[in-house]
Design a protein around this motif. Structure first.
Motif, short mmCIF file in Angstrom:
data_model
loop_
_atom_site.label_atom_id
_atom_site.label_comp_id
_atom_site.label_asym_id
_atom_site.label_seq_id
_atom_site.Cartn_x
_atom_site.Cartn_y
_atom_site.Cartn_z
N LEU A 194 0.82 -1.21 0.00
CA LEU A 194 0.00 0.00 0.00
C LEU A 194 0.86 1.26 0.00
O LEU A 194 0.54 2.25 -0.68
CB LEU A 194 -0.93 -0.02 1.21
N VAL A 195 1.95 1.23 0.74
CA VAL A 195 2.87 2.38 0.76
C VAL A 195 3.47 2.61 -0.63
O VAL A 195 3.54 3.75 -1.12
CB VAL A 195 3.97 2.17 1.80
N VAL A 196 3.88 1.52 -1.29
CA VAL A 196 4.44 1.65 -2.64
C VAL A 196 3.40 2.23 -3.59
O VAL A 196 3.71 3.12 -4.41
CB VAL A 196 4.94 0.28 -3.14
N LEU A 197 2.17 1.76 -3.50
CA LEU A 197 1.11 2.27 -4.38
C LEU A 197 0.80 3.73 -4.10
O LEU A 197 0.55 4.51 -5.03
CB LEU A 197 -0.15 1.42 -4.22
N LEU A 198 0.80 4.11 -2.83
CA LEU A 198 0.52 5.51 -2.50
C LEU A 198 1.59 6.44 -3.06
O LEU A 198 1.28 7.49 -3.64
CB LEU A 198 0.42 5.66 -0.98
N VAL A 199 2.86 6.06 -2.90
CA VAL A 199 3.94 6.87 -3.47
C VAL A 199 3.83 6.92 -4.99
O VAL A 199 4.02 7.97 -5.61
CB VAL A 199 5.30 6.30 -3.03
N ALA A 200 3.50 5.77 -5.59
CA ALA A 200 3.36 5.74 -7.05
C ALA A 200 2.24 6.65 -7.52
O ALA A 200 2.36 7.34 -8.54
CB ALA A 200 3.10 4.30 -7.52
N TYR A 201 1.13 6.69 -6.77
CA TYR A 201 0.03 7.55 -7.18
C TYR A 201 0.39 9.03 -7.04
O TYR A 201 -0.02 9.86 -7.85
CB TYR A 201 -1.22 7.25 -6.36
N LEU A 202 1.15 9.37 -6.01
CA LEU A 202 1.57 10.75 -5.86
C LEU A 202 2.49 11.19 -6.99
O LEU A 202 2.50 12.35 -7.38
CB LEU A 202 2.27 10.94 -4.51
N VAL A 203 3.28 10.24 -7.52
CA VAL A 203 4.22 10.56 -8.59
C VAL A 203 3.55 10.49 -9.96
O VAL A 203 3.66 11.40 -10.78
CB VAL A 203 5.45 9.63 -8.53
N VAL A 204 2.85 9.37 -10.22
CA VAL A 204 2.20 9.15 -11.51
C VAL A 204 0.76 8.70 -11.25
O VAL A 204 0.47 7.50 -11.20
CB VAL A 204 2.93 8.10 -12.36
N PRO A 205 -0.17 9.62 -11.05
CA PRO A 205 -1.56 9.23 -10.80
C PRO A 205 -2.20 8.63 -12.04
O PRO A 205 -2.01 9.11 -13.15
CB PRO A 205 -2.23 10.55 -10.40
N SER A 206 -2.95 7.55 -11.83
CA SER A 206 -3.65 6.92 -12.96
C SER A 206 -4.74 6.03 -12.41
O SER A 206 -4.78 5.70 -11.22
CB SER A 206 -2.68 6.09 -13.82
N ILE A 207 -5.60 5.59 -13.30
CA ILE A 207 -6.70 4.72 -12.91
C ILE A 207 -6.19 3.37 -12.41
O ILE A 207 -6.77 2.76 -11.51
CB ILE A 207 -7.66 4.53 -14.10
N VAL A 208 -5.06 2.88 -12.96
CA VAL A 208 -4.52 1.58 -12.57
C VAL A 208 -4.09 1.60 -11.11
O VAL A 208 -4.47 0.74 -10.30
CB VAL A 208 -3.35 1.20 -13.49
N VAL A 209 -3.30 2.60 -10.73
CA VAL A 209 -2.84 2.69 -9.35
C VAL A 209 -4.00 3.04 -8.41
O VAL A 209 -4.05 2.57 -7.27
CB VAL A 209 -1.71 3.74 -9.23
N HIS A 210 -4.94 3.83 -8.89
CA HIS A 210 -6.12 4.17 -8.07
C HIS A 210 -6.88 2.91 -7.69
O HIS A 210 -7.24 2.71 -6.52
CB HIS A 210 -7.01 5.13 -8.86
N LEU A 211 -7.13 2.05 -8.66
CA LEU A 211 -7.81 0.80 -8.36
C LEU A 211 -6.97 -0.10 -7.45
O LEU A 211 -7.50 -0.78 -6.57
CB LEU A 211 -8.14 0.07 -9.66
N GLY A 212 -5.65 -0.11 -7.67
CA GLY A 212 -4.78 -0.87 -6.79
C GLY A 212 -4.84 -0.39 -5.36
O GLY A 212 -4.87 -1.19 -4.42
N LEU A 213 -4.88 0.92 -5.17
CA LEU A 213 -5.03 1.49 -3.82
C LEU A 213 -6.35 1.06 -3.19
O LEU A 213 -6.39 0.69 -2.01
CB LEU A 213 -4.95 3.01 -3.89
#
Length: 375
Positions: A194-213
Protein backbone atom coordinates in the motif's frame (compact mmCIF):
# COMPACT_ATOMS: atom_id res chain seq x y z
CA UNK A 1 -22.13 34.13 -22.05
CA UNK A 2 -19.43 31.95 -23.55
CA UNK A 3 -21.31 30.58 -26.57
CA UNK A 4 -20.29 33.25 -29.13
CA UNK A 5 -17.29 32.89 -31.42
CA UNK A 6 -15.22 29.80 -32.17
CA UNK A 7 -13.81 29.54 -28.64
CA UNK A 8 -17.25 29.94 -27.10
CA UNK A 9 -18.76 27.26 -29.33
CA UNK A 10 -15.98 24.83 -28.38
CA UNK A 11 -16.51 25.42 -24.66
CA UNK A 12 -20.30 25.21 -25.03
CA UNK A 13 -19.96 21.85 -26.83
CA UNK A 14 -17.73 20.50 -24.04
CA UNK A 15 -20.26 21.61 -21.43
CA UNK A 16 -23.23 20.12 -23.27
CA UNK A 17 -21.44 16.76 -23.61
CA UNK A 18 -20.74 16.66 -19.88
CA UNK A 19 -16.97 16.80 -20.34
CA UNK A 20 -16.59 20.24 -18.75
CA UNK A 21 -18.15 21.65 -15.59
CA UNK A 22 -20.10 24.89 -16.04
CA UNK A 23 -18.31 26.37 -13.05
CA UNK A 24 -15.03 26.16 -14.98
CA UNK A 25 -16.42 27.25 -18.35
CA UNK A 26 -15.08 30.81 -18.17
CA UNK A 27 -11.58 29.61 -17.26
CA UNK A 28 -11.73 27.07 -20.10
CA UNK A 29 -12.82 29.81 -22.49
CA UNK A 30 -9.72 31.83 -21.61
CA UNK A 31 -7.46 28.83 -22.18
CA UNK A 32 -9.06 28.00 -25.55
CA UNK A 33 -8.84 31.60 -26.77
CA UNK A 34 -5.18 31.81 -25.77
CA UNK A 35 -4.44 28.49 -27.46
CA UNK A 36 -6.15 29.49 -30.70
CA UNK A 37 -4.37 32.83 -30.69
CA UNK A 38 -0.93 31.22 -30.36
CA UNK A 39 -1.51 28.27 -32.71
CA UNK A 40 0.48 28.74 -35.96
CA UNK A 41 -1.48 28.80 -39.19
CA UNK A 42 -1.01 25.46 -40.99
CA UNK A 43 0.50 25.45 -44.43
CA UNK A 44 -1.95 25.39 -47.29
CA UNK A 45 -2.84 21.97 -48.55
CA UNK A 46 -1.41 21.46 -52.02
CA UNK A 47 -3.99 21.29 -54.77
CA UNK A 48 -4.16 18.69 -57.47
CA UNK A 49 -2.32 21.04 -59.79
CA UNK A 50 0.47 21.54 -57.30
CA UNK A 51 0.73 17.87 -56.44
CA UNK A 52 3.01 17.25 -59.40
CA UNK A 53 5.48 19.99 -60.30
CA UNK A 54 7.79 20.33 -63.27
CA UNK A 55 11.46 20.67 -62.44
CA UNK A 56 12.84 23.67 -64.42
CA UNK A 57 16.33 22.29 -64.38
CA UNK A 58 15.62 18.82 -65.65
CA UNK A 59 12.29 19.32 -67.39
CA UNK A 60 10.79 16.30 -65.71
CA UNK A 61 7.90 15.91 -63.39
CA UNK A 62 8.91 15.91 -59.71
CA UNK A 63 6.48 14.94 -56.96
CA UNK A 64 6.71 16.89 -53.69
CA UNK A 65 8.28 15.04 -50.78
CA UNK A 66 5.67 12.91 -49.04
CA UNK A 67 5.07 13.31 -45.31
CA UNK A 68 5.77 10.34 -43.09
CA UNK A 69 2.73 8.13 -42.65
CA UNK A 70 0.62 9.04 -39.66
CA UNK A 71 0.27 6.55 -36.87
CA UNK A 72 3.53 4.79 -37.46
CA UNK A 73 3.71 1.34 -35.94
CA UNK A 74 6.99 1.92 -34.12
CA UNK A 75 5.61 3.50 -30.92
CA UNK A 76 2.91 0.86 -30.72
CA UNK A 77 5.39 -1.97 -31.24
CA UNK A 78 7.70 -0.54 -28.59
CA UNK A 79 4.78 -0.29 -26.19
CA UNK A 80 3.79 -3.89 -26.83
CA UNK A 81 7.41 -4.94 -26.30
CA UNK A 82 7.47 -3.05 -23.00
CA UNK A 83 4.32 -4.75 -21.75
CA UNK A 84 5.67 -8.12 -22.88
CA UNK A 85 8.93 -7.50 -21.04
CA UNK A 86 7.09 -6.52 -17.88
CA UNK A 87 4.91 -9.62 -18.17
CA UNK A 88 8.00 -11.81 -18.49
CA UNK A 89 9.56 -10.22 -15.42
CA UNK A 90 6.37 -10.80 -13.42
CA UNK A 91 6.12 -14.35 -14.76
CA UNK A 92 9.64 -14.98 -13.50
CA UNK A 93 8.40 -14.48 -9.95
CA UNK A 94 5.77 -17.17 -10.47
CA UNK A 95 8.21 -19.58 -12.14
CA UNK A 96 10.89 -19.08 -9.52
CA UNK A 97 8.33 -19.61 -6.79
CA UNK A 98 6.96 -22.77 -8.39
CA UNK A 99 10.37 -24.30 -9.08
CA UNK A 100 12.65 -23.18 -6.25
CA UNK A 101 10.34 -21.88 -3.50
CA UNK A 102 10.99 -24.76 -1.14
CA UNK A 103 14.71 -24.98 -1.91
CA UNK A 104 15.69 -21.37 -1.26
CA UNK A 105 15.98 -19.95 2.23
CA UNK A 106 13.44 -17.25 3.22
CA UNK A 107 15.87 -14.33 3.19
CA UNK A 108 17.50 -15.01 -0.23
CA UNK A 109 14.07 -15.75 -1.66
CA UNK A 110 12.67 -12.43 -0.50
CA UNK A 111 15.78 -10.63 -1.75
CA UNK A 112 15.28 -12.13 -5.22
CA UNK A 113 11.66 -10.98 -5.29
CA UNK A 114 12.66 -7.52 -4.10
CA UNK A 115 15.31 -7.36 -6.82
CA UNK A 116 12.71 -8.20 -9.46
CA UNK A 117 10.41 -5.52 -8.02
CA UNK A 118 13.31 -3.06 -8.15
CA UNK A 119 13.81 -3.85 -11.85
CA UNK A 120 10.15 -3.00 -12.46
CA UNK A 121 10.46 0.27 -10.52
CA UNK A 122 13.60 1.23 -12.44
CA UNK A 123 11.77 0.53 -15.70
CA UNK A 124 8.91 2.76 -14.54
CA UNK A 125 11.34 5.56 -13.62
CA UNK A 126 13.18 5.33 -16.96
CA UNK A 127 9.90 5.39 -18.87
CA UNK A 128 8.87 8.50 -16.96
CA UNK A 129 12.20 10.13 -17.74
CA UNK A 130 12.10 9.27 -21.44
CA UNK A 131 8.41 9.98 -22.08
CA UNK A 132 8.11 13.02 -19.83
CA UNK A 133 11.53 14.59 -20.29
CA UNK A 134 12.40 14.65 -16.57
CA UNK A 135 12.32 12.40 -13.54
CA UNK A 136 9.49 14.33 -11.85
CA UNK A 137 7.21 14.64 -14.88
CA UNK A 138 4.85 11.79 -13.97
CA UNK A 139 1.80 14.03 -13.67
CA UNK A 140 2.41 15.39 -17.17
CA UNK A 141 2.75 12.03 -18.89
CA UNK A 142 0.44 11.17 -21.75
CA UNK A 143 -2.21 8.55 -21.19
CA UNK A 144 -0.45 5.52 -22.66
CA UNK A 145 2.95 6.05 -20.98
CA UNK A 146 1.14 6.72 -17.70
CA UNK A 147 -0.72 3.41 -17.94
CA UNK A 148 2.51 1.59 -18.72
CA UNK A 149 4.33 3.16 -15.76
CA UNK A 150 1.36 2.43 -13.50
CA UNK A 151 1.29 -1.21 -14.58
CA UNK A 152 4.98 -1.58 -13.72
CA UNK A 153 4.57 0.03 -10.31
CA UNK A 154 1.49 -2.07 -9.53
CA UNK A 155 3.42 -5.26 -10.31
CA UNK A 156 6.33 -3.99 -8.21
CA UNK A 157 4.01 -3.29 -5.28
CA UNK A 158 2.65 -6.84 -5.45
CA UNK A 159 6.22 -8.17 -5.50
CA UNK A 160 7.32 -6.08 -2.52
CA UNK A 161 4.26 -7.15 -0.53
CA UNK A 162 4.87 -10.80 -1.38
CA UNK A 163 8.53 -10.57 -0.38
CA UNK A 164 7.78 -9.04 3.02
CA UNK A 165 4.73 -11.17 3.78
CA UNK A 166 6.32 -14.48 2.79
CA UNK A 167 9.47 -13.74 4.78
CA UNK A 168 7.51 -13.00 7.96
CA UNK A 169 5.30 -16.02 7.46
CA UNK A 170 8.13 -18.51 6.92
CA UNK A 171 10.37 -17.17 9.69
CA UNK A 172 7.79 -16.67 12.44
CA UNK A 173 5.33 -19.49 11.69
CA UNK A 174 6.02 -23.09 10.79
CA UNK A 175 2.97 -25.04 9.57
CA UNK A 176 1.47 -27.45 10.32
CA UNK A 177 2.43 -26.96 13.98
CA UNK A 178 1.95 -23.20 13.88
CA UNK A 179 -0.16 -20.86 11.77
CA UNK A 180 -0.50 -17.12 11.44
CA UNK A 181 -3.83 -16.94 13.23
CA UNK A 182 -3.79 -13.13 13.44
CA UNK A 183 -2.77 -12.51 9.79
CA UNK A 184 0.36 -10.66 10.88
CA UNK A 185 2.36 -11.55 7.76
CA UNK A 186 -0.47 -10.61 5.39
CA UNK A 187 -1.09 -7.35 7.25
CA UNK A 188 2.55 -6.33 6.89
CA UNK A 189 2.73 -7.43 3.26
CA UNK A 190 -0.40 -5.51 2.26
CA UNK A 191 0.74 -2.47 4.25
CA UNK A 192 4.10 -2.31 2.46
CA UNK A 193 2.43 -2.77 -0.93
CA UNK A 194 0.00 0.00 0.00
CA UNK A 195 2.87 2.38 0.76
CA UNK A 196 4.44 1.65 -2.64
CA UNK A 197 1.11 2.27 -4.38
CA UNK A 198 0.52 5.51 -2.50
CA UNK A 199 3.94 6.87 -3.47
CA UNK A 200 3.36 5.74 -7.05
CA UNK A 201 0.03 7.55 -7.18
CA UNK A 202 1.57 10.75 -5.86
CA UNK A 203 4.22 10.56 -8.59
CA UNK A 204 2.20 9.15 -11.51
CA UNK A 205 -1.56 9.23 -10.80
CA UNK A 206 -3.65 6.92 -12.96
CA UNK A 207 -6.70 4.72 -12.91
CA UNK A 208 -4.52 1.58 -12.57
CA UNK A 209 -2.84 2.69 -9.35
CA UNK A 210 -6.12 4.17 -8.07
CA UNK A 211 -7.81 0.80 -8.36
CA UNK A 212 -4.78 -0.87 -6.79
CA UNK A 213 -5.03 1.49 -3.82
CA UNK A 214 -8.73 0.76 -3.42
CA UNK A 215 -8.18 -3.02 -3.43
CA UNK A 216 -5.16 -2.83 -1.11
CA UNK A 217 -6.96 -0.66 1.45
CA UNK A 218 -9.97 -2.98 1.45
CA UNK A 219 -7.74 -6.06 1.88
CA UNK A 220 -5.92 -4.35 4.74
CA UNK A 221 -9.18 -3.63 6.56
CA UNK A 222 -10.73 -7.08 6.15
CA UNK A 223 -7.56 -9.04 6.99
CA UNK A 224 -6.21 -7.03 9.92
CA UNK A 225 -6.75 -8.77 13.25
CA UNK A 226 -9.25 -6.81 15.34
CA UNK A 227 -10.18 -9.46 17.86
CA UNK A 228 -12.91 -12.07 17.96
CA UNK A 229 -16.68 -11.83 18.06
CA UNK A 230 -19.18 -9.40 16.64
CA UNK A 231 -17.38 -6.44 18.15
CA UNK A 232 -14.46 -6.89 15.77
CA UNK A 233 -16.79 -7.07 12.76
CA UNK A 234 -18.52 -3.91 13.96
CA UNK A 235 -15.19 -2.05 14.04
CA UNK A 236 -14.36 -3.46 10.63
CA UNK A 237 -17.65 -2.19 9.22
CA UNK A 238 -17.10 1.25 10.75
CA UNK A 239 -13.57 1.36 9.29
CA UNK A 240 -14.89 0.60 5.80
CA UNK A 241 -17.57 3.28 6.16
CA UNK A 242 -15.01 5.86 7.32
CA UNK A 243 -12.66 5.01 4.45
CA UNK A 244 -15.54 5.26 1.97
CA UNK A 245 -16.59 8.66 3.30
CA UNK A 246 -12.96 9.84 3.21
CA UNK A 247 -12.60 8.61 -0.37
CA UNK A 248 -15.64 10.64 -1.38
CA UNK A 249 -14.39 13.76 0.38
CA UNK A 250 -11.04 13.47 -1.40
CA UNK A 251 -12.88 13.07 -4.70
CA UNK A 252 -14.99 16.18 -4.09
CA UNK A 253 -11.86 18.12 -3.13
CA UNK A 254 -10.22 16.90 -6.38
CA UNK A 255 -7.40 15.22 -4.48
CA UNK A 256 -7.99 12.22 -6.73
CA UNK A 257 -7.05 12.90 -10.32
CA UNK A 258 -9.83 10.56 -11.43
CA UNK A 259 -12.79 12.23 -9.72
CA UNK A 260 -15.47 9.96 -11.17
CA UNK A 261 -13.53 6.83 -10.25
CA UNK A 262 -12.97 8.22 -6.74
CA UNK A 263 -16.69 8.73 -6.36
CA UNK A 264 -17.36 5.19 -7.58
CA UNK A 265 -14.83 3.66 -5.15
CA UNK A 266 -16.15 5.68 -2.22
CA UNK A 267 -19.75 4.71 -2.99
CA UNK A 268 -18.89 1.01 -3.22
CA UNK A 269 -17.00 1.28 0.08
CA UNK A 270 -20.07 2.75 1.77
CA UNK A 271 -22.24 -0.07 0.45
CA UNK A 272 -19.73 -2.71 1.54
CA UNK A 273 -19.40 -1.17 5.02
CA UNK A 274 -23.16 -1.25 5.50
CA UNK A 275 -23.33 -4.86 4.38
CA UNK A 276 -20.64 -5.88 6.87
CA UNK A 277 -23.19 -5.07 9.59
CA UNK A 278 -25.01 -8.27 8.62
CA UNK A 279 -22.59 -10.07 10.95
CA UNK A 280 -24.25 -8.39 13.94
CA UNK A 281 -26.94 -10.03 16.03
CA UNK A 282 -29.62 -7.72 14.60
CA UNK A 283 -29.25 -7.57 10.80
CA UNK A 284 -31.83 -4.80 10.71
CA UNK A 285 -28.99 -2.34 11.27
CA UNK A 286 -27.45 -3.46 7.99
CA UNK A 287 -30.74 -3.05 6.14
CA UNK A 288 -31.34 0.40 7.62
CA UNK A 289 -27.77 1.56 6.96
CA UNK A 290 -27.84 0.29 3.37
CA UNK A 291 -31.16 2.07 2.77
CA UNK A 292 -29.78 5.27 4.30
CA UNK A 293 -26.68 5.06 2.09
CA UNK A 294 -28.93 4.68 -0.96
CA UNK A 295 -30.71 7.91 -0.02
CA UNK A 296 -27.39 9.67 0.57
CA UNK A 297 -26.07 8.57 -2.81
CA UNK A 298 -29.25 9.76 -4.53
CA UNK A 299 -28.77 13.12 -2.84
CA UNK A 300 -25.16 13.24 -3.97
CA UNK A 301 -26.28 12.49 -7.51
CA UNK A 302 -28.74 15.37 -7.38
CA UNK A 303 -25.93 17.59 -6.11
CA UNK A 304 -23.10 16.48 -8.40
CA UNK A 305 -24.78 14.60 -11.22
CA UNK A 306 -22.10 11.92 -11.53
CA UNK A 307 -23.27 8.46 -12.57
CA UNK A 308 -21.55 6.35 -9.81
CA UNK A 309 -23.82 7.91 -7.18
CA UNK A 310 -26.89 6.89 -9.15
CA UNK A 311 -25.66 3.39 -10.06
CA UNK A 312 -24.50 2.38 -6.58
CA UNK A 313 -27.58 4.04 -5.06
CA UNK A 314 -29.85 1.83 -7.17
CA UNK A 315 -27.90 -1.27 -6.09
CA UNK A 316 -28.01 -0.23 -2.42
CA UNK A 317 -31.76 0.37 -2.53
CA UNK A 318 -32.40 -2.97 -4.23
CA UNK A 319 -30.22 -4.86 -1.74
CA UNK A 320 -31.69 -3.17 1.35
CA UNK A 321 -35.34 -3.74 0.37
CA UNK A 322 -34.75 -7.34 -0.70
CA UNK A 323 -32.81 -8.26 2.44
CA UNK A 324 -35.34 -6.56 4.71
CA UNK A 325 -38.34 -8.35 3.18
CA UNK A 326 -36.60 -11.73 3.28
CA UNK A 327 -35.66 -11.10 6.92
CA UNK A 328 -39.16 -9.99 7.94
CA UNK A 329 -40.77 -13.03 6.29
CA UNK A 330 -38.14 -15.26 7.97
CA UNK A 331 -37.17 -16.81 4.66
CA UNK A 332 -40.65 -18.10 3.86
CA UNK A 333 -40.50 -16.51 0.41
CA UNK A 334 -37.83 -18.95 -0.70
CA UNK A 335 -35.24 -18.39 -3.38
CA UNK A 336 -37.83 -17.69 -6.09
CA UNK A 337 -39.63 -15.12 -3.97
CA UNK A 338 -36.38 -13.40 -3.06
CA UNK A 339 -35.38 -13.19 -6.72
CA UNK A 340 -38.84 -11.83 -7.60
CA UNK A 341 -38.60 -9.16 -4.90
CA UNK A 342 -35.09 -8.21 -6.04
CA UNK A 343 -36.28 -7.91 -9.64
CA UNK A 344 -39.32 -5.80 -8.79
CA UNK A 345 -37.26 -3.58 -6.50
CA UNK A 346 -34.59 -3.16 -9.15
CA UNK A 347 -37.22 -2.20 -11.73
CA UNK A 348 -38.80 0.32 -9.36
CA UNK A 349 -35.48 1.82 -8.28
CA UNK A 350 -34.28 2.00 -11.89
CA UNK A 351 -37.47 3.83 -12.87
CA UNK A 352 -36.98 6.22 -9.98
CA UNK A 353 -33.37 6.73 -11.05
CA UNK A 354 -34.45 7.61 -14.59
CA UNK A 355 -37.00 10.08 -13.20
CA UNK A 356 -34.37 11.58 -10.90
CA UNK A 357 -31.95 11.91 -13.80
CA UNK A 358 -34.50 13.64 -16.02
CA UNK A 359 -35.55 16.04 -13.28
CA UNK A 360 -31.96 16.93 -12.60
CA UNK A 361 -31.30 17.55 -16.30
CA UNK A 362 -34.40 19.74 -16.43
CA UNK A 363 -33.28 21.54 -13.28
CA UNK A 364 -29.81 22.29 -14.70
CA UNK A 365 -30.91 22.70 -18.30
CA UNK A 366 -28.15 20.34 -19.47
CA UNK A 367 -26.95 16.71 -19.17
CA UNK A 368 -25.36 15.57 -15.89
CA UNK A 369 -21.82 16.84 -15.47
CA UNK A 370 -18.71 14.75 -14.98
CA UNK A 371 -15.95 16.82 -13.45
CA UNK A 372 -13.16 14.61 -14.73
CA UNK A 373 -13.03 11.44 -16.76
CA UNK A 374 -12.31 8.15 -15.04
CA UNK A 375 -8.83 7.68 -16.47
Amino acid sequence: MYQSGTSGRIVAALVSEGILDTARAEAALTVVERSLATTPVPAATPTAADAVKTSPAEGVLAAPPSAPPAGSGRPRLSEVAGYAGAALVVASIVLLGAQYWGEIEPLPRSIIILAIAAVLLVGAALTTRIAGGSWNSGRRLALRPRYFVSTLTLAAAVGVGLAVGSYLFTTRYHPPENYDMHNVSMTWGVSVALVVLLVAYLVVPSIVVHLGLAIAVFNLIVTTWLGEGRGAELWRSLAILVVGATWLVLAELHRWREVTLGRAVGSVYLLAGAQFLLSQENPGWAHAMTFAIALVLFGLYWWRGDWPFLAVGVVALTVSVTEALVEWTEGSLGAGGAVLIAGLTLLASSGGAILLRRRREHHDGQPPLISHPIG
